[in-house]
Design a protein around this motif. Structure first.
Motif, PDB file in Angstrom:
ATOM      1  N   PHE A  42      42.500 -44.070  62.540  1.00  0.00           N
ATOM      2  CA  PHE A  42      42.713 -45.297  63.305  1.00  0.00           C
ATOM      3  C   PHE A  42      43.475 -46.251  62.396  1.00  0.00           C
ATOM      4  CE2 PHE A  42      40.616 -49.077  65.638  1.00  0.00           C
ATOM      5  CZ  PHE A  42      41.650 -49.132  66.552  1.00  0.00           C
ATOM      6  N   HIS A  43      44.798 -46.190  62.493  1.00  0.00           N
ATOM      7  CA  HIS A  43      45.683 -46.963  61.626  1.00  0.00           C
ATOM      8  C   HIS A  43      45.641 -48.449  61.962  1.00  0.00           C
ATOM      9  CE1 HIS A  43      47.690 -43.441  59.895  1.00  0.00           C
ATOM     10  NE2 HIS A  43      47.574 -42.906  61.097  1.00  0.00           N
ATOM     11  N   PRO A  44      45.878 -49.308  60.977  1.00  0.00           N
ATOM     12  CA  PRO A  44      45.959 -50.752  61.253  1.00  0.00           C
ATOM     13  C   PRO A  44      47.028 -51.089  62.300  1.00  0.00           C
ATOM     14  CG  PRO A  44      45.820 -50.360  58.891  1.00  0.00           C
ATOM     15  CD  PRO A  44      45.975 -49.014  59.550  1.00  0.00           C
ATOM     16  N   ASP A  45      48.140 -50.349  62.308  1.00  0.00           N
ATOM     17  CA  ASP A  45      49.175 -50.575  63.319  1.00  0.00           C
ATOM     18  C   ASP A  45      48.646 -50.266  64.719  1.00  0.00           C
ATOM     19  OD1 ASP A  45      50.972 -51.310  61.362  1.00  0.00           O
ATOM     20  OD2 ASP A  45      52.007 -49.370  61.329  1.00  0.00           O
ATOM     21  N   GLU A  46      47.837 -49.213  64.825  1.00  0.00           N
ATOM     22  CA  GLU A  46      47.235 -48.870  66.117  1.00  0.00           C
ATOM     23  C   GLU A  46      46.274 -49.964  66.562  1.00  0.00           C
ATOM     24  OE1 GLU A  46      47.104 -44.019  66.183  1.00  0.00           O
ATOM     25  OE2 GLU A  46      45.678 -45.052  64.872  1.00  0.00           O
ATOM     26  N   GLN A  47      45.478 -50.458  65.629  1.00  0.00           N
ATOM     27  CA  GLN A  47      44.516 -51.510  65.959  1.00  0.00           C
ATOM     28  C   GLN A  47      45.231 -52.771  66.446  1.00  0.00           C
ATOM     29  OE1 GLN A  47      41.790 -52.443  62.809  1.00  0.00           O
ATOM     30  NE2 GLN A  47      40.484 -53.638  64.144  1.00  0.00           N
ATOM     31  N   ALA A  48      46.287 -53.155  65.777  1.00  0.00           N
ATOM     32  CA  ALA A  48      47.036 -54.352  66.169  1.00  0.00           C
ATOM     33  C   ALA A  48      47.684 -54.161  67.542  1.00  0.00           C
ATOM     34  CB  ALA A  48      48.089 -54.675  65.121  1.00  0.00           C
ATOM     35  N   GLU A  52      47.163 -56.040  71.435  1.00  0.00           N
ATOM     36  CA  GLU A  52      48.303 -56.583  72.186  1.00  0.00           C
ATOM     37  C   GLU A  52      48.416 -55.945  73.569  1.00  0.00           C
ATOM     38  OE1 GLU A  52      50.122 -59.259  71.359  1.00  0.00           O
ATOM     39  OE2 GLU A  52      48.688 -59.334  69.694  1.00  0.00           O
ATOM     40  N   LEU A  53      48.182 -54.648  73.652  1.00  0.00           N
ATOM     41  CA  LEU A  53      48.250 -53.957  74.937  1.00  0.00           C
ATOM     42  C   LEU A  53      47.162 -54.445  75.892  1.00  0.00           C
ATOM     43  CD1 LEU A  53      49.008 -50.334  73.675  1.00  0.00           C
ATOM     44  CD2 LEU A  53      50.599 -51.912  74.806  1.00  0.00           C
ATOM     45  N   LEU A  54      45.970 -54.663  75.371  1.00  0.00           N
ATOM     46  CA  LEU A  54      44.888 -55.180  76.214  1.00  0.00           C
ATOM     47  C   LEU A  54      45.208 -56.576  76.732  1.00  0.00           C
ATOM     48  CD1 LEU A  54      41.764 -53.908  74.277  1.00  0.00           C
ATOM     49  CD2 LEU A  54      42.459 -53.255  76.604  1.00  0.00           C
ATOM     50  N   LYS A  55      45.783 -57.397  75.886  1.00  0.00           N
ATOM     51  CA  LYS A  55      46.140 -58.753  76.316  1.00  0.00           C
ATOM     52  C   LYS A  55      47.272 -58.715  77.339  1.00  0.00           C
ATOM     53  CE  LYS A  55      46.365 -60.334  72.023  1.00  0.00           C
ATOM     54  NZ  LYS A  55      46.562 -61.227  70.874  1.00  0.00           N
ATOM     55  N   GLU A  97      51.831 -49.304  88.382  1.00  0.00           N
ATOM     56  CA  GLU A  97      51.001 -49.872  87.312  1.00  0.00           C
ATOM     57  C   GLU A  97      50.395 -48.777  86.444  1.00  0.00           C
ATOM     58  OE1 GLU A  97      49.441 -54.015  89.329  1.00  0.00           O
ATOM     59  OE2 GLU A  97      48.572 -52.120  90.025  1.00  0.00           O
ATOM     60  N   LYS A  98      50.023 -47.668  87.056  1.00  0.00           N
ATOM     61  CA  LYS A  98      49.492 -46.537  86.290  1.00  0.00           C
ATOM     62  C   LYS A  98      50.552 -45.981  85.339  1.00  0.00           C
ATOM     63  CE  LYS A  98      46.492 -45.009  90.005  1.00  0.00           C
ATOM     64  NZ  LYS A  98      46.214 -43.862  90.897  1.00  0.00           N
ATOM     65  N   GLU A  99      51.791 -45.935  85.802  1.00  0.00           N
ATOM     66  CA  GLU A  99      52.878 -45.475  84.937  1.00  0.00           C
ATOM     67  C   GLU A  99      53.048 -46.412  83.744  1.00  0.00           C
ATOM     68  OE1 GLU A  99      56.536 -44.482  86.989  1.00  0.00           O
ATOM     69  OE2 GLU A  99      55.369 -43.761  88.701  1.00  0.00           O
ATOM     70  N   ARG A 100      52.903 -47.708  83.972  1.00  0.00           N
ATOM     71  CA  ARG A 100      52.999 -48.669  82.868  1.00  0.00           C
ATOM     72  C   ARG A 100      51.843 -48.494  81.889  1.00  0.00           C
ATOM     73  NH1 ARG A 100      53.717 -53.581  86.404  1.00  0.00           N
ATOM     74  NH2 ARG A 100      55.513 -52.944  87.574  1.00  0.00           N
ATOM     75  N   ILE A 101      50.667 -48.175  82.408  1.00  0.00           N
ATOM     76  CA  ILE A 101      49.508 -47.947  81.537  1.00  0.00           C
ATOM     77  C   ILE A 101      49.744 -46.711  80.673  1.00  0.00           C
ATOM     78  CG2 ILE A 101      47.069 -47.287  81.512  1.00  0.00           C
ATOM     79  CD1 ILE A 101      46.823 -49.104  84.064  1.00  0.00           C
ATOM     80  N   ILE A 102      50.245 -45.645  81.283  1.00  0.00           N
ATOM     81  CA  ILE A 102      50.540 -44.436  80.506  1.00  0.00           C
ATOM     82  C   ILE A 102      51.602 -44.730  79.462  1.00  0.00           C
ATOM     83  CG2 ILE A 102      51.716 -42.185  80.686  1.00  0.00           C
ATOM     84  CD1 ILE A 102      48.749 -41.960  81.216  1.00  0.00           C
ATOM     85  N   GLU A 103      52.574 -45.535  79.814  1.00  0.00           N
ATOM     86  CA  GLU A 103      53.596 -45.928  78.854  1.00  0.00           C
ATOM     87  C   GLU A 103      52.960 -46.689  77.682  1.00  0.00           C
ATOM     88  OE1 GLU A 103      57.641 -48.532  79.007  1.00  0.00           O
ATOM     89  OE2 GLU A 103      57.247 -47.202  80.718  1.00  0.00           O
ATOM     90  N   ALA A 104      52.023 -47.575  77.986  1.00  0.00           N
ATOM     91  CA  ALA A 104      51.314 -48.309  76.930  1.00  0.00           C
ATOM     92  C   ALA A 104      50.531 -47.345  76.040  1.00  0.00           C
ATOM     93  CB  ALA A 104      50.387 -49.349  77.536  1.00  0.00           C
ATOM     94  N   LEU A 105      49.919 -46.340  76.639  1.00  0.00           N
ATOM     95  CA  LEU A 105      49.190 -45.340  75.854  1.00  0.00           C
ATOM     96  C   LEU A 105      50.149 -44.553  74.964  1.00  0.00           C
ATOM     97  CD1 LEU A 105      46.693 -44.130  78.603  1.00  0.00           C
ATOM     98  CD2 LEU A 105      46.095 -45.392  76.519  1.00  0.00           C
ATOM     99  N   TRP A 106      51.321 -44.218  75.498  1.00  0.00           N
ATOM    100  CA  TRP A 106      52.326 -43.534  74.669  1.00  0.00           C
ATOM    101  C   TRP A 106      52.755 -44.424  73.508  1.00  0.00           C
ATOM    102  CZ3 TRP A 106      52.699 -38.661  74.341  1.00  0.00           C
ATOM    103  CH2 TRP A 106      52.674 -37.819  75.441  1.00  0.00           C
TER     104      TRP A 106
END
Length: 147
Positions: A42-48, A52-55, A97-106
């Motif tokens: 769990f990298h610091p970049d992933e945490q940051a 941001e993605l949740l916000k 919106e689901k496609e955007r969520i998957i994009e955020a996960l990518w």
């Protein structure tokens, strides 16, 4: 709010469910944490980026972010599968919106600069669970890797 989020996933099926507006951010946070931890690091970049993605995608305020992430980590460890979380995404979001969520996960997958085989497998599973075709999943991945 956090008490209500805790109750949202602990509520027996014969009781009234919490509103989707409370359940979706927790479900999303669990999925994001699962993706971030899939490669064993769990990298610091992933945490940051996760914050941001949740916000950005789930309207989580800065003030409630730490509490939500702590709850999501506890919920993630106590759950047996991802279906209960993807179900909330399916109920609350349109196909776009689901496609955007998957994009955020990518984005989260690639923030460390590489794709682990376990991350790839999890993304395929999540894409399927939220009702995206293989083509939609790959297109979202390409949008992330090309930018």
């Amino acid at each position: 709010m956090l008490k209500r989020l805790i109750q949202a996933f602990a509520t027996p099926t014969n009781q009234v469910e919490s509103p989707a507006a409370e359940r979706i951010p927790l479900a999303a946070a669990v999925l994001l944490l699962e993706v971030a931890n899939t490669d064993g690091e769990f990298h610091p970049d992933e945490q940051a980026l996760l914050g941001e993605l949740l916000k950005e995608h789930f309207a989580v305020s800065q003030e409630s972010l730490d509490g939500l992430l702590k709850l999501a980590e506890e919920t993630r460890h106590s759950s047996r599968d991802l279906h209960q979380f993807t179900r909330e995404i399916n109920k609350g979001f349109t196909q776009v919106e689901k496609e955007r969520i998957i994009e955020a996960l990518w984005q989260l997958v690639y923030v460390d600069g590489r794709l682990d085989c376990y991350e790839d497998a999890l993304m395929r599973q999540l894409g399927s669970l939220i009702g995206l075709s293989h083509r939609q999943l790959i297109e979202a991945k390409l949008r992330v890797t090309r930018s």
